[in-house]
Design an enzyme around this catalytic site. Sequence first.
Site, short mmCIF file in Angstrom:
data_model
loop_
_atom_site.label_atom_id
_atom_site.label_comp_id
_atom_site.label_asym_id
_atom_site.label_seq_id
_atom_site.Cartn_x
_atom_site.Cartn_y
_atom_site.Cartn_z
N HIS A 308 0.77 -1.17 -0.09
CA HIS A 308 -0.11 -0.16 -0.21
C HIS A 308 0.90 1.20 0.06
O HIS A 308 1.95 1.29 0.73
CB HIS A 308 -1.06 0.03 1.22
CG HIS A 308 -1.99 0.91 1.23
ND1 HIS A 308 -1.88 2.30 1.41
CD2 HIS A 308 -3.33 0.73 0.57
CE1 HIS A 308 -3.01 2.91 1.14
NE2 HIS A 308 -3.90 2.13 0.68
N ASP A 366 -7.92 -5.56 0.16
CA ASP A 366 -8.32 -6.41 -1.02
C ASP A 366 -7.80 -7.94 -0.98
O ASP A 366 -8.63 -8.44 -1.59
CB ASP A 366 -7.80 -5.82 -2.34
CG ASP A 366 -8.21 -4.49 -2.78
OD1 ASP A 366 -9.52 -4.27 -2.41
OD2 ASP A 366 -7.50 -3.64 -3.09
N1 ACO Z 1 4.24 -7.80 -4.92
C1 ACO Z 1 5.73 -7.60 -4.95
N2 ACO Z 1 6.50 -6.38 -4.97
C2 ACO Z 1 5.67 -4.98 -4.67
C3 ACO Z 1 4.61 -5.18 -4.47
C4 ACO Z 1 3.64 -6.47 -4.58
N3 ACO Z 1 2.43 -6.40 -4.33
N4 ACO Z 1 4.11 -3.89 -4.13
C5 ACO Z 1 5.15 -3.14 -3.99
N5 ACO Z 1 6.11 -4.07 -4.42
C6 ACO Z 1 7.71 -3.65 -4.52
C7 ACO Z 1 7.94 -2.98 -5.68
O1 ACO Z 1 8.57 -3.69 -6.54
C8 ACO Z 1 9.18 -1.90 -5.25
O2 ACO Z 1 10.40 -2.45 -5.08
P1 ACO Z 1 11.55 -1.56 -5.24
O3 ACO Z 1 11.88 -0.78 -4.21
O4 ACO Z 1 12.64 -2.75 -5.11
O5 ACO Z 1 11.62 -0.95 -6.85
C9 ACO Z 1 8.56 -1.43 -3.76
O6 ACO Z 1 7.97 -2.79 -3.36
C10 ACO Z 1 7.84 -0.42 -3.66
O7 ACO Z 1 6.68 -0.32 -4.31
P2 ACO Z 1 5.93 0.89 -5.05
O8 ACO Z 1 5.17 0.43 -6.49
O9 ACO Z 1 7.01 1.96 -5.33
O10 ACO Z 1 4.85 1.54 -4.27
P3 ACO Z 1 3.54 2.15 -4.22
O11 ACO Z 1 3.28 2.88 -2.99
O12 ACO Z 1 3.83 3.29 -5.82
O13 ACO Z 1 2.73 1.14 -4.75
C11 ACO Z 1 0.68 -0.46 -4.56
C12 ACO Z 1 1.52 0.76 -3.93
C13 ACO Z 1 0.20 0.11 -6.00
C14 ACO Z 1 -0.34 -0.66 -3.81
C15 ACO Z 1 1.59 -1.63 -4.80
O14 ACO Z 1 1.93 -2.09 -3.57
C16 ACO Z 1 0.95 -2.85 -5.59
O15 ACO Z 1 0.92 -2.66 -6.66
N6 ACO Z 1 0.26 -3.70 -4.93
C17 ACO Z 1 -0.58 -4.77 -5.46
C18 ACO Z 1 -1.89 -4.16 -6.06
C19 ACO Z 1 -2.73 -3.96 -4.90
O16 ACO Z 1 -2.92 -4.90 -4.14
N7 ACO Z 1 -3.33 -2.83 -4.96
C20 ACO Z 1 -4.46 -2.65 -3.88
C21 ACO Z 1 -3.84 -1.31 -3.17
S1 ACO Z 1 -5.22 -1.14 -1.84
C22 ACO Z 1 -6.35 -0.16 -2.35
O17 ACO Z 1 -6.43 0.22 -3.57
C23 ACO Z 1 -7.84 -0.42 -1.85
#
Ligand code: ACO
Length: 431
Positions: A308, A366
């Site tokens: 998140h 989720d």
């Molecule tokens: N699985 C694996 N790796 C992940 C995940 C994941 N679900 N989420 C983040 N990471 C990693 C990224 O690759 C990144 O790694 P790095 O630093 O080595 O490049 C690091 O964690 C940070 O991730 P970001 O994408 O920069 O974080 P951001 O805050 O932009 O994204 C998000 C948050 C979009 C929710 C992300 O965690 C994600 O895509 N999760 C999966 C989708 C999801 O479950 N979304 C629901 C969110 S809650 C809602 O909307 C109700």
Amino acid sequence: MPEPTKTATLTFDNKSIELPMHSPSVGPDAVDIRKLYASGDIFTYDPGFTSTASCRSTITYIDGDKGELLYRGYPIEQLADKSSYLECCFLLLYGELPTADQMKEFTTRVTRHTMLHEQVHYFFRGFRRDAHPMATMVGVVGAMSAFYHDSLDINDPWQREVAAIRMIAKMPTIAAMAYKYSIGQPFVYPRNDLNYAENFLHMCFSVPAEPYRVDPVLAKAMDRIFTLHADHEQNASTSTVRLAGSSGANPFACIAAGIACLWGPAHGGANQACLEMLREIGTVDRIPEFIARAKDKDDPFRLMGFGHRVYKNFDPRAKVMKESADEVLDLLGIHDNETLKVAKELEKIALEDAYFVEKKLYPNVDFYSGIILEAMGFPTSMFTPIFALSRTVGWVSQWKEMIADTDQKIGRPRQLYVGAPKRDYVDITKR
Ligand code: ACO
């Protein structure tokens, strides 16, 4: 907003600019950069708004480190336990918990608006039956501006209020109709003797051929799902609603824009994507393969339902949702379902895995909502529409707050241009 008492100094190119700082009621201070361009000919660069407050708001507060979510100051755990979705709607819209009389009046008002203009039924029939219900919802909600002309004037507080109530009241009807249409069953009209969650279940699952009894435990779980999703500060879809609204667009168009944004798998679409991922994993022995893919920088795969932008400890909604999932699964006698086994094992492994622990990637709301919704009988395609109907009150409250905010301007971000500098047109024969 109180007068700023602190300032921050930005120094660059032998220049120094004093910037006022605002202190919120809770949370970190914010440097006010509104005059930065005018006084320093300089922009700030913040893709994804990771460090930028786009507005001031009194509605919802999240402390990502503590894993805290407050609606108008009230912790989500207390509201999920003691309140109801409609009471939270009142709280989010008007700022305070209602008195008994206010609650009665508000419930009556919402209930009286649950039906849709009959002509909307024909509008639905223009969609293909196999359309995703979110596609149908974006279209139908946008089209409400063609049906409810008397609540389009955003400068009239009464019309704004009527539009808000209409959307909260009609969204379950629209979501249920989108579902019924996709499975080829007749639309079911709302029943105003049922409460908000019961009525939604009735519109989704009853058929004219036989009586339908709403299970009170499922209705309670449904109401809790609505409550947990009701608002979440300036997330992507809420910011979309505010941005659309900042141009003066009508409320139905703005909420349709929010629904479109919510649909993405990184946002509200994650609940559908998460359950599909659990099914794709299929069996517990395949989990390590998917964990390895999630860690692989060259693989775009992510563990859906994990991570998140703001919560870096745990998602408080996920905690409550997990309890609800256990209750619903117990009630329905679902214990050895393969998807559930995969979910439980995946949660365990990810919570212990160094990659997920270091990056603070916890199960989000989720991850559990899909499990409950599937157990209740909803197809995966309905997960995001249910999120959209729950979030409508948040979008509407934030939109109303924005319209009333005297600091509000049309949203118009600047950019860091890295394209070609000015150059002369070259005739096609000479390229
Ligand atoms: N699985 C694996 N790796 C992940 C995940 C994941 N679900 N989420 C983040 N990471 C990693 C990224 O690759 C990144 O790694 P790095 O630093 O080595 O490049 C690091 O964690 C940070 O991730 P970001 O994408 O920069 O974080 P951001 O805050 O932009 O994204 C998000 C948050 C979009 C929710 C992300 O965690 C994600 O895509 N999760 C999966 C989708 C999801 O479950 N979304 C629901 C969110 S809650 C809602 O909307 C109700």
